[in-house]
Design a protein around this motif. Structure first.
Motif, PDB file in Angstrom:
ATOM      1  N   VAL A  13     -89.164 -20.521  92.371  1.00 55.89           N
ATOM      2  CA  VAL A  13     -90.043 -18.730  92.108  1.00 55.89           C
ATOM      3  C   VAL A  13     -90.039 -19.549  90.432  1.00 55.89           C
ATOM      4  CG1 VAL A  13     -89.061 -17.253  93.092  1.00 55.89           C
ATOM      5  CG2 VAL A  13     -87.802 -17.642  91.154  1.00 55.89           C
ATOM      6  N   ALA A  14     -91.960 -18.754  90.709  1.00 55.15           N
ATOM      7  CA  ALA A  14     -92.219 -19.252  89.018  1.00 55.15           C
ATOM      8  C   ALA A  14     -91.218 -18.501  88.021  1.00 55.15           C
ATOM      9  CB  ALA A  14     -93.693 -18.695  89.417  1.00 55.15           C
ATOM     10  N   GLU A  15     -91.228 -19.000  86.645  1.00 56.73           N
ATOM     11  CA  GLU A  15     -90.904 -18.126  85.579  1.00 56.73           C
ATOM     12  C   GLU A  15     -91.509 -17.530  85.042  1.00 56.73           C
ATOM     13  OE1 GLU A  15     -87.963 -19.545  81.646  1.00 56.73           O
ATOM     14  OE2 GLU A  15     -88.763 -20.542  83.134  1.00 56.73           O
ATOM     15  N   ILE A  16     -91.783 -16.775  84.233  1.00 49.30           N
ATOM     16  CA  ILE A  16     -92.378 -15.417  83.838  1.00 49.30           C
ATOM     17  C   ILE A  16     -91.961 -15.134  82.107  1.00 49.30           C
ATOM     18  CG2 ILE A  16     -93.239 -13.104  83.895  1.00 49.30           C
ATOM     19  CD1 ILE A  16     -93.046 -13.382  86.573  1.00 49.30           C
ATOM     20  N   LYS A  17     -92.908 -15.167  81.622  1.00 51.73           N
ATOM     21  CA  LYS A  17     -92.095 -15.350  80.169  1.00 51.73           C
ATOM     22  C   LYS A  17     -93.273 -14.091  79.408  1.00 51.73           C
ATOM     23  CE  LYS A  17     -90.859 -19.795  79.560  1.00 51.73           C
ATOM     24  NZ  LYS A  17     -90.731 -21.756  78.211  1.00 51.73           N
ATOM     25  N   LEU A  18     -92.472 -13.310  78.646  1.00 51.01           N
ATOM     26  CA  LEU A  18     -93.290 -12.069  78.044  1.00 51.01           C
ATOM     27  C   LEU A  18     -93.232 -12.690  76.342  1.00 51.01           C
ATOM     28  CD1 LEU A  18     -92.286  -8.802  80.046  1.00 51.01           C
ATOM     29  CD2 LEU A  18     -94.791 -10.600  79.539  1.00 51.01           C
ATOM     30  N   SER A  19     -94.226 -12.511  76.116  1.00 50.06           N
ATOM     31  CA  SER A  19     -94.158 -13.428  74.472  1.00 50.06           C
ATOM     32  C   SER A  19     -95.231 -12.220  73.324  1.00 50.06           C
ATOM     33  CB  SER A  19     -94.018 -14.431  73.772  1.00 50.06           C
ATOM     34  OG  SER A  19     -95.568 -14.784  74.585  1.00 50.06           O
ATOM     35  N   TYR A  20     -95.194 -11.655  72.715  1.00 48.95           N
ATOM     36  CA  TYR A  20     -95.851 -11.046  71.523  1.00 48.95           C
ATOM     37  C   TYR A  20     -96.014 -11.807  70.369  1.00 48.95           C
ATOM     38  CZ  TYR A  20     -98.683  -8.154  68.660  1.00 48.95           C
ATOM     39  OH  TYR A  20     -99.436  -7.122  68.138  1.00 48.95           O
ATOM     40  N   SER A  21     -96.696 -12.033  69.523  1.00 48.20           N
ATOM     41  CA  SER A  21     -97.160 -12.898  68.443  1.00 48.20           C
ATOM     42  C   SER A  21     -98.878 -12.527  67.919  1.00 48.20           C
ATOM     43  CB  SER A  21     -97.241 -14.805  68.442  1.00 48.20           C
ATOM     44  OG  SER A  21     -97.940 -15.119  69.560  1.00 48.20           O
ATOM     45  N   THR A  22     -98.429 -12.573  66.500  1.00 44.98           N
ATOM     46  CA  THR A  22     -99.136 -12.308  66.145  1.00 44.98           C
ATOM     47  C   THR A  22     -99.933 -12.676  64.074  1.00 44.98           C
ATOM     48  OG1 THR A  22    -100.923  -9.822  64.633  1.00 44.98           O
ATOM     49  CG2 THR A  22     -98.299  -9.762  64.659  1.00 44.98           C
ATOM     50  N   LYS A  23    -100.970 -12.905  63.907  1.00 40.02           N
ATOM     51  CA  LYS A  23    -101.389 -13.451  63.062  1.00 40.02           C
ATOM     52  C   LYS A  23    -101.721 -12.269  61.809  1.00 40.02           C
ATOM     53  CE  LYS A  23    -102.708 -17.894  65.380  1.00 40.02           C
ATOM     54  NZ  LYS A  23    -102.734 -17.878  66.819  1.00 40.02           N
ATOM     55  N   VAL A  24    -101.871 -11.804  62.020  1.00 42.20           N
ATOM     56  CA  VAL A  24    -101.704 -10.706  61.121  1.00 42.20           C
ATOM     57  C   VAL A  24    -100.732  -9.591  60.579  1.00 42.20           C
ATOM     58  CG1 VAL A  24    -103.221  -8.393  60.523  1.00 42.20           C
ATOM     59  CG2 VAL A  24    -104.110 -10.141  62.705  1.00 42.20           C
ATOM     60  N   LYS A  25    -100.898  -9.143  59.022  1.00 45.94           N
ATOM     61  CA  LYS A  25     -99.681  -8.381  58.626  1.00 45.94           C
ATOM     62  C   LYS A  25    -100.398  -7.325  59.253  1.00 45.94           C
ATOM     63  CE  LYS A  25     -98.567 -11.715  54.881  1.00 45.94           C
ATOM     64  NZ  LYS A  25     -99.088 -12.175  53.261  1.00 45.94           N
ATOM     65  N   ASN A  26     -98.454  -6.478  59.568  1.00 45.45           N
ATOM     66  CA  ASN A  26     -98.512  -4.937  59.649  1.00 45.45           C
ATOM     67  C   ASN A  26     -99.653  -4.292  58.636  1.00 45.45           C
ATOM     68  OD1 ASN A  26     -98.264  -3.063  61.352  1.00 45.45           O
ATOM     69  ND2 ASN A  26     -96.577  -2.130  59.945  1.00 45.45           N
ATOM     70  N   SER A  27     -99.358  -4.201  57.636  1.00 45.23           N
ATOM     71  CA  SER A  27     -99.564  -3.818  56.466  1.00 45.23           C
ATOM     72  C   SER A  27    -101.349  -3.825  56.530  1.00 45.23           C
ATOM     73  CB  SER A  27     -99.877  -3.885  54.684  1.00 45.23           C
ATOM     74  OG  SER A  27     -99.819  -5.167  54.492  1.00 45.23           O
ATOM     75  N   LEU A  28    -101.877  -5.306  57.637  1.00 42.49           N
ATOM     76  CA  LEU A  28    -103.610  -5.220  57.136  1.00 42.49           C
ATOM     77  C   LEU A  28    -103.967  -4.673  58.164  1.00 42.49           C
ATOM     78  CD1 LEU A  28    -103.478  -9.091  55.811  1.00 42.49           C
ATOM     79  CD2 LEU A  28    -103.287  -6.674  54.817  1.00 42.49           C
ATOM     80  N   ARG A  29    -103.444  -3.803  59.335  1.00 38.09           N
ATOM     81  CA  ARG A  29    -103.834  -3.291  60.556  1.00 38.09           C
ATOM     82  C   ARG A  29    -104.100  -1.951  60.032  1.00 38.09           C
ATOM     83  NH1 ARG A  29     -99.040  -4.548  63.627  1.00 38.09           N
ATOM     84  NH2 ARG A  29     -99.177  -7.166  64.309  1.00 38.09           N
ATOM     85  N   PRO A  30    -105.154  -1.702  60.188  1.00 33.03           N
ATOM     86  CA  PRO A  30    -106.186  -0.352  60.415  1.00 33.03           C
ATOM     87  C   PRO A  30    -105.205   0.766  61.267  1.00 33.03           C
ATOM     88  CG  PRO A  30    -107.393  -1.021  61.856  1.00 33.03           C
ATOM     89  CD  PRO A  30    -106.200  -2.580  61.593  1.00 33.03           C
ATOM     90  N   LYS A  31    -105.360   1.658  60.303  1.00 39.09           N
ATOM     91  CA  LYS A  31    -104.150   3.200  61.179  1.00 39.09           C
ATOM     92  C   LYS A  31    -105.037   4.565  61.720  1.00 39.09           C
ATOM     93  CE  LYS A  31     -99.933   6.052  59.748  1.00 39.09           C
ATOM     94  NZ  LYS A  31     -99.171   5.776  58.692  1.00 39.09           N
ATOM     95  N   VAL A  32    -104.768   4.281  62.101  1.00 40.23           N
ATOM     96  CA  VAL A  32    -105.715   5.850  63.058  1.00 40.23           C
ATOM     97  C   VAL A  32    -104.927   6.557  63.455  1.00 40.23           C
ATOM     98  CG1 VAL A  32    -107.446   3.989  64.189  1.00 40.23           C
ATOM     99  CG2 VAL A  32    -105.459   4.971  64.846  1.00 40.23           C
ATOM    100  N   GLY A  33    -105.469   7.679  62.710  1.00 45.95           N
ATOM    101  CA  GLY A  33    -104.595   9.346  62.769  1.00 45.95           C
ATOM    102  C   GLY A  33    -105.726  10.299  63.197  1.00 45.95           C
ATOM    103  N   THR A  34    -106.744   9.963  63.557  1.00 44.26           N
ATOM    104  CA  THR A  34    -108.026  10.936  63.657  1.00 44.26           C
ATOM    105  C   THR A  34    -108.322  10.296  64.840  1.00 44.26           C
ATOM    106  OG1 THR A  34    -109.558  10.617  61.824  1.00 44.26           O
ATOM    107  CG2 THR A  34    -107.922  12.778  61.812  1.00 44.26           C
ATOM    108  N   SER A  35    -109.328  11.107  65.438  1.00 44.69           N
ATOM    109  CA  SER A  35    -110.212  10.643  66.710  1.00 44.69           C
ATOM    110  C   SER A  35    -111.600   9.988  65.839  1.00 44.69           C
ATOM    111  CB  SER A  35    -111.398  11.789  67.584  1.00 44.69           C
ATOM    112  OG  SER A  35    -111.332  12.815  66.055  1.00 44.69           O
TER     113      SER A  35
END
Length: 156
Positions: A13-35
């Motif tokens: 069977v095919a091997e399935i891999k799940l991964s997540y990588s980002t190049k953006v630091k968490n502190s630089l991501r926009p934070k949303v709290g209102t529409s």
């Protein structure tokens, strides 16, 4: 002509891999709290030459702290609609390890009110999110002049 026979290995069977990588630091991501904050982030991600031309459906992927992990376009349609596959919405959410999502689509007509079809789709995606423990926090209808928030209007 001889038919070539190939032995089929039922355990291949095919091997399935799940991964997540980002190049953006968490502190630089926009934070949303209102529409309004959600609208502003989506508006920056929307292509100006498309919002009044064809209908697109996008999903904002959020961390537990409501920081934007990313925005993914799920579908693009015509001038009066687009088809949304709920599986693709949650495939993106799961792959990005999103803790919640916000939906958005535009109405090229400029009409901010949701159709019955918009309401049904929102409920279908919300139900899937309840099962997967990835809640839908809001669904925005976008135009070049403003937005409609399902959450703000008690439609969620």
């Amino acid at each position: 002509m001889e038919a070539s026979e190939r032995k089929i290995d039922l355990f291949e069977v095919a091997e399935i891999k799940l991964s997540y990588s980002t190049k953006v630091k968490n502190s630089l991501r926009p934070k949303v709290g209102t529409s309004r904050q959600v609208y502003e982030v989506f508006a920056k991600a929307w292509e100006d030459d498309r919002i009044e031309f064809v209908e697109d459906f996008k999903v904002m992927l959020l961390s537990r702290a409501n920081r934007v992990l990313g925005i993914v376009t799920i579908s693009s349609g015509g001038t009066a609609g687009t088809v949304v596959d709920v599986k693709l919405v949650y495939a993106a959410a799961i792959k990005s390890a999103a803790q919640s999502i916000v939906l958005a689509h535009n109405h090229p007509s400029g009409n901010l009110l949701p159709s019955e079809q918009d309401k049904r789709l929102t409920q279908r995606i919300k139900q899937a999110g309840n099962i997967l423990d990835i809640p839908v926090l809001d669904h925005l209808i976008m135009t070049s002049e403003g937005y409609y928030s399902f959450a703000d209007e008690g439609e969620l």
